[in-house]
Design an enzyme around this catalytic site. Sequence first.
Site, PDB file in Angstrom:
ATOM      1  N   ARG A   1       6.364 -10.127 -20.823  1.00 30.69           N
ATOM      2  CA  ARG A   1       7.636  -9.869 -21.566  1.00 30.69           C
ATOM      3  C   ARG A   1       8.745 -11.197 -21.111  1.00 30.69           C
ATOM      4  O   ARG A   1       9.447 -11.661 -22.032  1.00 30.69           O
ATOM      5  CB  ARG A   1       8.470  -8.468 -21.116  1.00 30.69           C
TER       6      ARG A   1
ATOM      7  N   LYS B   1      29.377 -22.642 -26.173  1.00 31.69           N
ATOM      8  CA  LYS B   1      29.136 -21.175 -26.616  1.00 31.69           C
ATOM      9  C   LYS B   1      27.678 -20.755 -26.356  1.00 31.69           C
ATOM     10  O   LYS B   1      27.068 -20.517 -27.254  1.00 31.69           O
ATOM     11  CB  LYS B   1      29.447 -21.016 -27.784  1.00 31.69           C
TER      12      LYS B   1
ATOM     13  N   LYS C   1      42.312 -29.304 -26.168  1.00 33.99           N
ATOM     14  CA  LYS C   1      42.389 -28.235 -27.301  1.00 33.99           C
ATOM     15  C   LYS C   1      43.802 -28.060 -27.699  1.00 33.99           C
ATOM     16  O   LYS C   1      44.720 -28.561 -27.121  1.00 33.99           O
ATOM     17  CB  LYS C   1      41.490 -27.066 -27.054  1.00 33.99           C
TER      18      LYS C   1
ATOM     19  N   GLU D   1      41.346 -32.459 -30.215  1.00 32.64           N
ATOM     20  CA  GLU D   1      41.374 -31.631 -31.339  1.00 32.64           C
ATOM     21  C   GLU D   1      42.876 -31.691 -32.267  1.00 32.64           C
ATOM     22  O   GLU D   1      43.840 -31.608 -31.577  1.00 32.64           O
ATOM     23  CB  GLU D   1      41.166 -30.234 -30.959  1.00 32.64           C
TER      24      GLU D   1
ATOM     25  N   ASP E   1      39.281 -29.978 -36.452  1.00 32.60           N
ATOM     26  CA  ASP E   1      38.754 -28.675 -36.633  1.00 32.60           C
ATOM     27  C   ASP E   1      39.353 -27.959 -37.641  1.00 32.60           C
ATOM     28  O   ASP E   1      40.240 -27.840 -38.236  1.00 32.60           O
ATOM     29  CB  ASP E   1      39.877 -28.094 -35.391  1.00 32.60           C
TER      30      ASP E   1
END
Length: 292
Positions: free
Chosen positions: A111, A146, A178, A208, A230
């Site tokens: 597994r 992410k 950002k 951004e 963005d």
Amino acid sequence: MTTPASLLNAEAFLSPPTIGEAVQRALDEDLGRAGDITSIATIPETTPAHAIMVARQAGVIAGLPLAVATFQKLSADIKIQANVRDGAAVEKGAHLLTISGPARVVLAGERTALNFVGRLSGIATLTSDYVRHTAGTKMRICCTRKTTPGLRALEKYAVRCGGGFNHRFGLDDAILIKDNHIAVAGGITAVLRRARAHAGHLVRIEIEVDTLAQLREVLDIGLADVVLLDNMDIATLTEAVKLANGRVVLEASGGVTRDSIAKIAATGVDYVSAGALTHSAPNFDVALDIDA
């Protein structure tokens, strides 16, 4: 006998220590304190087994070095023959690995090995599909941060196996300003001046923006190396490329899908970053068949 290093995608190297640490964590998690008590209770210690890892679907393979390392950590008596390497495109039914050795070892590692190959091949396969939609353009497909906590290096490796490229690995790789940085720092001009004053000469600065007006301000001050566009629609991206006129590298991001990727590539942006490559990749269907 196959070694993990021999199966690595040569252009997307994953270090042996990273493989070893990931495999050990996974085995510790699965085997717990007492090991595979089912196999210990039902299968004599000297029973041999011969198994084949089979792709149950077509796609791009990644994670075989981790599968090999899984079995090898459990026993020195395991023998593995690889039929493909990471980064290979395979058809449904393809035999990926042949594993021979103590049956208890084969079953104990099954597994964990399949989890690695299924997860990473899913990312590689999805990335390959995205890349296919950009054929004939200069745009490169990139992943994001992410990723699954603790598995970032593996998942970014899988993106490379699928023909994609890596964005920064962590917050210490590059300066990426950002919208929240801009808000706290007091605006685009202020934040860029602070960033440039702080950055070393080898550190790139990306910022951004979400409007053409913000892009114009970035271009006017001239302190950014890369601009992240963005959540812009296709018409706005096209206008942004014209406005920049090669003065900065342009990256599109936000809501990127397989349905939109070709249109984004056609605008002329240099890169697109898509979190979906890692956070939404479906598991690749792979199985371990015991050859009785």
